[in-house]
Enzyme design. Structure first.
Site, short mmCIF file in Angstrom:
data_model
loop_
_atom_site.label_atom_id
_atom_site.label_comp_id
_atom_site.label_asym_id
_atom_site.label_seq_id
_atom_site.Cartn_x
_atom_site.Cartn_y
_atom_site.Cartn_z
N LYS A 129 -7.10 -3.77 -2.14
CA LYS A 129 -6.18 -3.01 -1.29
C LYS A 129 -4.77 -3.24 -1.79
O LYS A 129 -4.49 -4.25 -2.44
CB LYS A 129 -6.27 -3.50 0.16
CG LYS A 129 -5.77 -2.51 1.18
CD LYS A 129 -6.87 -1.57 1.61
CE LYS A 129 -6.37 -0.50 2.55
NZ LYS A 129 -7.49 0.23 3.17
N ASP A 169 -4.09 5.48 2.29
CA ASP A 169 -4.29 4.79 3.57
C ASP A 169 -3.10 5.25 4.43
O ASP A 169 -2.50 6.29 4.12
CB ASP A 169 -4.32 3.26 3.37
CG ASP A 169 -4.90 2.50 4.57
OD1 ASP A 169 -6.12 2.36 4.66
OD2 ASP A 169 -4.12 2.06 5.44
N1 GLU Z 1 -8.01 3.47 2.93
C1 GLU Z 1 -9.37 3.88 3.15
C2 GLU Z 1 -10.14 2.74 3.76
O1 GLU Z 1 -9.60 1.99 4.53
C3 GLU Z 1 -10.00 4.51 1.94
C4 GLU Z 1 -10.00 3.72 0.69
C5 GLU Z 1 -10.48 4.48 -0.54
O2 GLU Z 1 -10.81 5.64 -0.45
O3 GLU Z 1 -10.50 3.84 -1.59
O4 GLU Z 1 -11.31 2.55 3.56
#
Ligand code: GLU
Length: 452
Positions: A129, A169
């Site tokens: 992340k 996100d």
């Molecule tokens: N931010 C999204 C999550 O919390 C998607 C992450 C992604 O698609 O890599 O899962």
């Protein structure tokens, strides 16, 4: 205390000591650890191999300065993060969050959750992340672009389609992904589509990716309700938020016969007994980028509840299902009490960790079905992994086919969580089911790959 719970408590103390001040990270770790007593008792090798200690330590953490120039020519500084948490199952995968509240502990909590969420999808993706404390609100397109370019000027060294694949996100949507990808392409001098997901559908993005988190959470909810003799048809639902996840959750709930009677943003909530009108919501939030009070201005049946959360609608109205789809810790113990009084029978997390531990305990004690985010909102990242598949074979799939794949993935996640909970003697406990199923898969891969 059993030897397993002693071990878990000792490792948790170590996590607190090694990561001071990172309350959200501590909360995310504790929530997983609370499910693992039975697992360590059944499989002592996880303790022998120090898997708990290893899984809580990110493989790599990158913190960098992000300088950019605003529209008045003033140089601004933000902090950028990328936490590459675990690559046992595949390249690091997870979104970027741009929000002033973002700190290292925020990114670590999200990255930690992502490890298990990604495992549950059954697709080959590790957990990571990133983000920044940059506040996109009120910034011009030019400022957003310059910020994204500066962010990527550092981030590009650490990412790649087989290394680490960011996505969106909170605060990072199609516009930001476009600027980030453009800068990556320019610096790396390669059109590497699979380096980032959530791209525009005319240049390597996947159909359904935009809708996927919201749709997926509703598919999960429907399976959970059906497994317990109910369904969304006729259900009265509260959805918090009005961003991407909330928007498409509302759309799918209505398609399945439910009625969403409330939505919200950070300024307050709206109650609409006729059901949230998505055309009005789209106009207000996506086109005008205005406050949600504007929705009530434009829709006769709606009232604005200023400064309160959407759960306050439950003070006066029956609610069957609640879906927190905004941000972490937005549904607390008092909200849980309100929802229980209003008759809620299921709470499903569209956002990451939106329910406080006290609220989860209260809901579970009351027998409410509870769908944790790492299972229920996994549809977004799962469809990102489908985007990576399409990029690898230089193909693009139809909406129908991609949605069918998403639906199948969510059905499997539900079945895996329910089956694991049953297997460990805690039927209907989706929190335990999700944590145990995700953890054991990652732990087994880590052991197989040796001490690395
Ligand atoms: N931010 C999204 C999550 O919390 C998607 C992450 C992604 O698609 O890599 O899962």
């Amino acid at each position: 205390m059993s030897p397993s719970s002693k071990r878990i408590a000792a490792v948790y103390d170590q996590v607190l000591a090694r990561n001071p001040g990172e309350a959200e990270f501590h909360q995310a770790v504790k929530e997983v650890f609370d499910s693992l007593d039975r697992v360590l008792t059944r499989f002592p090798e996880y303790a022998e191999e120090s898997i708990l200690e290893r899984i809580c330590e990110p493989e790599r953490q990158i913190i960098f300065r992000v300088p950019w120039t605003d529209d008045h020519g003033r140089v601004r500084i933000n902090r950028g993060f990328r936490v590459q948490f675990n690559s046992a199952l595949g390249p690091y995968k997870g979104g970027l969050r741009f929000d002033p509240s973002v700190m290292l502990g925020t990114v670590k909590f999200l990255g930690f959750e992502q490890i298990f969420k990604n495992a549950l999808t059954g697709l080959p993706i590790g957990g990571g992340k990133g983000g920044s404390d940059f506040d996109p609100k009120g910034r011009s397109d030019g400022e957003i672009m310059r910020f994204c370019q500066s962010f990527m000027t550092e981030a590009y060294r650490h990412i790649g389609s087989s290394v680490d694949v960011p996505a969106g996100d909170i605060g990072v949507g199609a516009r930001e992904i476009g600027y980030l990808f453009g800068q990556y392409k320019r610096i790396a001098n390669r059109y590497e589509a699979g380096v980032i997901t959530g791209k525009g559908t005319s240049w390597g993005g996947s159909l359904v990716r935009t809708e996927a988190t919201g749709y997926g959470a509703v598919f999960f909810t429907e399976h959970m309700l059906k497994a317990n003799g109910r369904g969304l048809d006729g259900a009265r639902v509260l959805v918090s938020g009005s961003g991407n996840v909330a928007f498409y959750a509302i759309e799918k709930i209505h398609a399945l016969g439910g009625l969403v009677i409330g939505a919200s943003d950070s300024s307050g909530a709206v109650h609409d007994p006729q059901g949230i009108d998505l055309d009005v919501l789209r106009e207000v939030k996506q086109v005008q980028r205005a406050r949600i009070s504007e929705y009530a201005q434009q829709r006769d049946s709606a009232e604005f509840i200023g400064g309160r959360s959407v759960w306050s609608v439950a003070e006066k109205h029956r609610v069957d299902v609640a879906m927190p789809c905004a941000t972490q810790n937005e549904l607390d113990d008092d909200d849980a009490k309100l929802l229980l009084k209003a008759g809620v029978s299921a709470v499903v997390e569209g956002a990451n960790m939106p329910t406080t531990p006290a609220a989860i305990d209260r809901l579970r004690d009351a027998g409410t079905l509870f769908g944790p985010g790492k299972a229920a909102n996994a549809g977004g990242v799962a469809t990102s992994a489908l985007e990576m598949q399409q990029n690898s074979i230089r193909d693009s799939w139809s909406f129908e086919y991609t949605e069918a794949r998403l639906a199948e993935i969510m059905e499997n996640i539900h079945a895996r969580c329910a089956g694991t909970a049953e297997d460990y003697g805690v039927p209907r406990d989706y929190v335990a089911g999700a944590n145990i199923a995700g953890f054991t898969q990652v732990a087994d891969a880590m052991i197989a790959q040796g001490v690395i």
